[in-house]
Design a protein around this motif. Structure first.
Motif, PDB file in Angstrom:
ATOM      1  N   ARG A  35     -32.688  -8.436  -8.539  1.00 37.28           N
ATOM      2  CA  ARG A  35     -32.526  -7.654  -7.301  1.00 37.28           C
ATOM      3  C   ARG A  35     -31.679  -8.426  -6.295  1.00 37.28           C
ATOM      4  O   ARG A  35     -30.827  -7.850  -5.623  1.00 37.28           O
ATOM      5  CB  ARG A  35     -33.891  -7.314  -6.716  1.00 37.28           C
ATOM      6  CG  ARG A  35     -34.637  -6.308  -7.595  1.00 37.28           C
ATOM      7  CD  ARG A  35     -35.768  -5.690  -6.908  1.00 37.28           C
ATOM      8  NE  ARG A  35     -35.234  -5.111  -5.659  1.00 37.28           N
ATOM      9  CZ  ARG A  35     -35.947  -4.411  -4.822  1.00 37.28           C
ATOM     10  NH1 ARG A  35     -37.193  -4.172  -5.060  1.00 37.28           N
ATOM     11  NH2 ARG A  35     -35.425  -3.930  -3.718  1.00 37.28           N
ATOM     12  N   GLN A  45     -25.049  -0.233  -2.235  1.00 34.99           N
ATOM     13  CA  GLN A  45     -26.259   0.272  -2.897  1.00 34.99           C
ATOM     14  C   GLN A  45     -26.042   1.628  -3.567  1.00 34.99           C
ATOM     15  O   GLN A  45     -26.905   2.494  -3.538  1.00 34.99           O
ATOM     16  CB  GLN A  45     -27.420   0.337  -1.900  1.00 34.99           C
ATOM     17  CG  GLN A  45     -27.750  -1.010  -1.319  1.00 34.99           C
ATOM     18  CD  GLN A  45     -28.868  -0.952  -0.300  1.00 34.99           C
ATOM     19  OE1 GLN A  45     -29.358   0.105   0.056  1.00 34.99           O
ATOM     20  NE2 GLN A  45     -29.273  -2.118   0.165  1.00 34.99           N
ATOM     21  N   HIS A  48     -28.039   1.890  -9.290  1.00 34.92           N
ATOM     22  CA  HIS A  48     -29.452   1.526  -9.383  1.00 34.92           C
ATOM     23  C   HIS A  48     -29.799   0.770 -10.660  1.00 34.92           C
ATOM     24  O   HIS A  48     -30.719  -0.028 -10.673  1.00 34.92           O
ATOM     25  CB  HIS A  48     -30.335   2.778  -9.278  1.00 34.92           C
ATOM     26  CG  HIS A  48     -30.201   3.469  -7.967  1.00 34.92           C
ATOM     27  ND1 HIS A  48     -30.763   2.990  -6.810  1.00 34.92           N
ATOM     28  CD2 HIS A  48     -29.542   4.605  -7.621  1.00 34.92           C
ATOM     29  CE1 HIS A  48     -30.464   3.784  -5.809  1.00 34.92           C
ATOM     30  NE2 HIS A  48     -29.715   4.772  -6.269  1.00 34.92           N
ATOM     31  N   THR A 109     -34.633  -0.031  -8.451  1.00 35.69           N
ATOM     32  CA  THR A 109     -35.664   0.748  -7.763  1.00 35.69           C
ATOM     33  C   THR A 109     -36.937   0.928  -8.587  1.00 35.69           C
ATOM     34  O   THR A 109     -37.900   1.505  -8.092  1.00 35.69           O
ATOM     35  CB  THR A 109     -35.119   2.142  -7.384  1.00 35.69           C
ATOM     36  OG1 THR A 109     -34.730   2.824  -8.583  1.00 35.69           O
ATOM     37  CG2 THR A 109     -33.929   2.021  -6.447  1.00 35.69           C
ATOM     38  N   ASP A 110     -36.944   0.452  -9.837  1.00 37.25           N
ATOM     39  CA  ASP A 110     -38.111   0.650 -10.700  1.00 37.25           C
ATOM     40  C   ASP A 110     -38.329  -0.582 -11.570  1.00 37.25           C
ATOM     41  O   ASP A 110     -37.687  -0.741 -12.610  1.00 37.25           O
ATOM     42  CB  ASP A 110     -37.912   1.895 -11.568  1.00 37.25           C
ATOM     43  CG  ASP A 110     -39.132   2.257 -12.396  1.00 37.25           C
ATOM     44  OD1 ASP A 110     -40.140   1.510 -12.369  1.00 37.25           O
ATOM     45  OD2 ASP A 110     -39.084   3.294 -13.086  1.00 37.25           O
TER      46      ASP A 110
END
Length: 167
Positions: A35, A45, A48, A109-110
């Motif tokens: 990240r 951004q 993802h 994001t996951d």
């Protein structure tokens, strides 16, 4: 069978389902590092996943190397012993001399989609024989007439990486 020198490669895959404490630490720290380093290639951004970064962000292939910094300290904890691989007596016997870190998949994001691999390359071994399903090996340099051996079974993610005739 004449003796041959082999190098083994063990590919350890670590993801959200990994349960061993060492694996969980590597998972958490590599995700945090991904990240952090991913921001360099994704300032707006707009991407993802790791795949999107590789496809659309120039230089993103460097993430393998950049994220590997999070693993180095954990590798030192192993004291040169390949994890998970046991001989037929249930002992860790395989020593590694080098490794390669690889990001397989990730998502900014996951965390559950984060998956990495550490490829461990063993020290050279002398492959003396195959007994049933087991390989009989020894360390390459032994100075006595008695050769200390280990027997182990090839298993998923463990392979003979290189092979050469013994001198």
């Amino acid at each position: 069978m004449p003796d041959r020198i082999i190098t083994l490669c063990y590919r350890k895959i670590i993801d959200a389902s990994s349960t061993k404490p060492w694996d969980q630490l590597v998972f958490e720290d590599t995700y945090s590092e991904f990240r952090l380093q991913g921001q360099l290639f994704n300032p707006h951004q707009q991407y993802h996943t790791f795949g999107q970064l590789l496809q659309f962000a120039p230089g993103a292939e460097q993430l393998h190397f950049l994220v590997s910094a999070a693993v180095r300290g954990y590798l030192q904890q192993l004291n040169g012993v390949v994890p998970d691989i046991l001989d037929n007596l249930g002992r860790h016997f395989l020593r590694f001399t080098k490794f390669q870190f690889e990001l397989i998949n990730s998502d900014l994001t996951d965390k559950r989609r984060h998956q990495v691999a550490v490829n461990f390359y063993s020290e050279p071994l002398v492959w003396h024989d195959t007994v049933g399903l087991y390989l009989l090996v020894s360390e390459q340099q032994q100075t006595t007439t008695e050769v200390l051996t280990s027997m182990f079974q090839l298993q998923p993610f463990l392979t003979i990486y290189s092979l050469q005739p013994a001198a």
